[in-house]
Design an enzyme around this catalytic site. Structure first.
Site, PDB file in Angstrom:
ATOM      1  N   ASP A 258       1.325  -2.040  -0.373  1.00  0.00           N
ATOM      2  CA  ASP A 258      -0.181   0.109   0.498  1.00  0.00           C
ATOM      3  C   ASP A 258       1.021   1.214  -0.133  1.00  0.00           C
ATOM      4  OD1 ASP A 258      -2.284  -1.328   1.949  1.00  0.00           O
ATOM      5  OD2 ASP A 258      -2.244  -1.261   0.667  1.00  0.00           O
ATOM      6  N   LYS A 280      -3.994   3.046  -2.237  1.00  0.00           N
ATOM      7  CA  LYS A 280      -5.338   3.137  -1.874  1.00  0.00           C
ATOM      8  C   LYS A 280      -5.729   4.557  -2.026  1.00  0.00           C
ATOM      9  CE  LYS A 280      -6.755  -1.133  -0.013  1.00  0.00           C
ATOM     10  NZ  LYS A 280      -6.967  -1.495   0.884  1.00  0.00           N
ATOM     11  N   MET A 394      -7.646   7.877   9.860  1.00  0.00           N
ATOM     12  CA  MET A 394      -8.021   9.205   7.702  1.00  0.00           C
ATOM     13  C   MET A 394      -9.033  10.110   8.341  1.00  0.00           C
ATOM     14  SD  MET A 394      -9.081   5.473   6.515  1.00  0.00           S
ATOM     15  CE  MET A 394      -9.888   4.450   7.520  1.00  0.00           C
TER      16      MET A 394
HETATM   17  N1  SAH Z   1      -3.926  -0.513   9.367  1.00  0.00           N
HETATM   18  C1  SAH Z   1      -3.454   1.051   9.439  1.00  0.00           C
HETATM   19  C2  SAH Z   1      -4.810   1.829   9.744  1.00  0.00           C
HETATM   20  C3  SAH Z   1      -4.986   2.054   7.851  1.00  0.00           C
HETATM   21  S1  SAH Z   1      -6.135   3.739   7.262  1.00  0.00           S
HETATM   22  C4  SAH Z   1      -2.918   1.252  10.184  1.00  0.00           C
HETATM   23  O1  SAH Z   1      -3.380  -0.067  11.432  1.00  0.00           O
HETATM   24  O2  SAH Z   1      -2.200   1.854  11.861  1.00  0.00           O
HETATM   25  C5  SAH Z   1      -4.838   5.074   7.585  1.00  0.00           C
HETATM   26  C6  SAH Z   1      -4.529   6.149   8.141  1.00  0.00           C
HETATM   27  O3  SAH Z   1      -3.985   5.550   9.448  1.00  0.00           O
HETATM   28  C7  SAH Z   1      -4.538   7.162   8.097  1.00  0.00           C
HETATM   29  O4  SAH Z   1      -5.629   8.409   7.583  1.00  0.00           O
HETATM   30  C8  SAH Z   1      -3.812   7.553   9.034  1.00  0.00           C
HETATM   31  O5  SAH Z   1      -5.061   8.037  10.064  1.00  0.00           O
HETATM   32  C9  SAH Z   1      -3.372   6.262  10.170  1.00  0.00           C
HETATM   33  N2  SAH Z   1      -1.949   6.411   9.764  1.00  0.00           N
HETATM   34  C10 SAH Z   1      -1.318   5.225   9.285  1.00  0.00           C
HETATM   35  N3  SAH Z   1       0.343   6.270  10.006  1.00  0.00           N
HETATM   36  C11 SAH Z   1       0.360   6.985   9.866  1.00  0.00           C
HETATM   37  C12 SAH Z   1       1.279   7.121  10.458  1.00  0.00           C
HETATM   38  N4  SAH Z   1       2.800   7.307   9.958  1.00  0.00           N
HETATM   39  N5  SAH Z   1       0.912   8.877  10.822  1.00  0.00           N
HETATM   40  C13 SAH Z   1       0.553   9.063  11.711  1.00  0.00           C
HETATM   41  N6  SAH Z   1      -1.118   8.410  11.053  1.00  0.00           N
HETATM   42  C14 SAH Z   1      -0.956   7.325  10.772  1.00  0.00           C
END
Ligand code: SAH
Length: 468
Positions: A258, A280, A394
């Site tokens: 991703d 995505k 998100m």
């Molecule tokens: N499966 C992922 C989440 C996917 S949804 C998890 O468990 O973290 C994607 C969202 O995750 C982004 O829009 C943001 O809100 C958050 N996110 C993922 N990585 C991030 C990061 N390094 N810093 C801040 N937000 C993050």
């Protein structure tokens, strides 16, 4: 530099300690570490110390070691030395350790004064044990920290279930020899077993499924079996990969990843694995979910070991559930490896404790993803509560709507709120304010994705560690 550091005469051996008396002098944490190493060997561990640490009390209470609660004096040690296989000296008094060591050495009993190789007749290497497989690393006492680093590297490449795999292969060897008399063919069967799902099944302790896989290989001869590994890559910093993720990243034939999986993490994927970006982002033409599912299935059925690498944890807003449903329907074997989710990673690297007993009894992970009509439809009554922390994934695009709704549903306008941009990465930014100021802060500072919103009083407990 002390003369002893120039010695290169340490001789590595594996000592049988079962049933042997081993004396540990000292009752603190250092002594406890040594006792913990000794117990699995079946040594008869005797501790000499007026006081014992809680861990040593526990071990003695459990019958793993015996304790004599007396001062560590020359006299007390001398009466115990005859018949001893070896001695650890772990009192906090280095002068005493040296004196006691001299006594042991005068009786030719191997002795290790912890952290003092110059007065020891043996030293303890950094060890990695996987069942019968043991690796010991020594720097001759010169740099124990370096030895521990090397051990950590070795542990990375030695999967935790290796001993289970070795046991399974040993157990199946005789039967296989009867079934397949030709040793070259037997070797190919084992290679196919290890290259396919068999090795990981056996390492996961599922010997029944491993046996079925072995039988299948024998029946089918040469068909290759693929599988899909759904792996959480954490929030972006490669330090936060799990050992399981790292191992599968090294074994995969191809990787579908991703946009949350950055180049730093991808660096750890096997060089010649095929890389397929299926990000995505709403604005570019990458595979839709149905297409990703189909691609995973197609590749696995062609015999590939496909790594489906996802940001954070695959089951937290990662659509991992949908992917495995599709795999189950298609009859494709899979494994799921958890990852550190953005909430955990961002909170830790931003210094925000997600729960704090003074103000947050619960922590809610919610999605700030808009519905088709551009609105957020959430159970606001259960979300807008003062007693909990709210983590919004998100939530960047609709941060304004989010803050307004939370205030409308009862949270104060000056309720603490923060946003973490690119959490855990070197260029992480953290902004904190309130529900009424956060949207403006986000705009003024041009915060971009990925960003995580954290709402709740825990934001006020933010601690930023001093640079080291
Ligand atoms: N499966 C992922 C989440 C996917 S949804 C998890 O468990 O973290 C994607 C969202 O995750 C982004 O829009 C943001 O809100 C958050 N996110 C993922 N990585 C991030 C990061 N390094 N810093 C801040 N937000 C993050």
């Amino acid at each position: 530099m002390q003369a002893s550091f120039e010695r290169t005469s340490w001789f590595p051996i594996m000592l049988r300690l079962e049933g042997a008396r081993v004396l540990v002098v000292g009752g603190g944490n250092v002594a406890a570490n040594k006792v913990q190493l000794l117990v699995p060997t079946g040594a008869l561990v005797e501790i000499l110390s007026p006081t014992l640490s809680p861990e040593l009390e526990r071990l003695v209470g459990a019958g793993k070691a015996q304790a004599t609660r007396q001062d560590a004096t020359v006299e007390n040690l001398a009466v115990r030395l005859p018949g001893c296989r070896m001695v650890y000296l772990a009192t906090s008094n280095s002068q005493l350790n040296a004196t006691l060591s001299a006594l042991c050495q005068s009786m030719n009993i191997p002795v290790c004064a912890v952290d003092a190789p110059d007065v020891s007749s043996f030293i303890t290497p950094a060890m990695t044990t996987r069942g019968a497989v043991q690796i010991a690393v020594s720097t001759g006492g010169a740099a124990p920290v370096l030895a521990r680093r090397l051990r950590a590297k070795i542990e990375e490449i030695m999967p935790a279930g290796l001993h289970l795999l070795a046991a399974f292969m040993q157990h199946s060897r005789l039967a296989l020899r009867k079934q397949v008399p030709d040793s070259a063919i037997r070797r190919r069967v084992w290679e196919r077993f290890l290259d396919g799902v068999g090795g990981s099944l056996a390492m996961a302790g599922d010997s029944q499924a491993a046996q079925q896989e072995l039988d299948r290989i024998l029946r089918e001869g040469h068909a290759k079996t693929g599988e899909v590994w759904l792996v959480g890559a954490g929030p972006g910093n490669p330090d936060l990969l799990t050992l399981a993720a790292l191992r599968l990243m090294q074994d995969a034939d191809s990787v579908l990843y991703d946009n949350l999986v950055g180049p730093d993490v991808l660096n750890y994927v096997r060089r010649d694995a095929e890389r397929v970006f299926v990000g995505k982002q709403t604005n570019n033409h990458t595979l839709p979910q149905g297409g990703i599912n189909a691609e995973l299935i197609r590749r696995a059925k062609a015999g590939e070991r496909v790594l489906r690498l996802k940001g954070g944890d695959p089951f937290i807003f990662g659509r991992g559930g949908e992917e495995i449903e599709a795999l189950v329907d298609a009859g494709v074997p899979f494994r799921v490896i958890p990852g550190i989710s953005a909430a955990n990673g961002c909170a830790a690297y931003a210094g925000i404790p997600l729960t704090h007993r003074d103000c947050a009894q619960a922590c809610l992970f919610i999605t700030g993803h808009a519905r088709a009509d551009g609105t957020l439809k959430l159970a606001w009554e259960t979300i807008a509560l003062k007693s909990q922390t709210i983590v919004i994934y998100m939530g960047l695009t609709l941060v304004n709507q989010l803050c307004v709704r939370l205030i409308e549903h009862g949270l104060p306008a000056d309720w603490p709120a923060a946003i973490v941009e690119r959490g855990t990465l070197p260029n992480q930014r953290v902004l904190s304010g309130t529900l009424s100021t956060l949207p403006q802060l986000v705009a003024d500072n041009r915060i971009t994705s990925p960003a995580l919103v954290i709402v709740g009083e825990v934001v006020k407990h933010r601690v930023v560690s001093a640079p080291t």
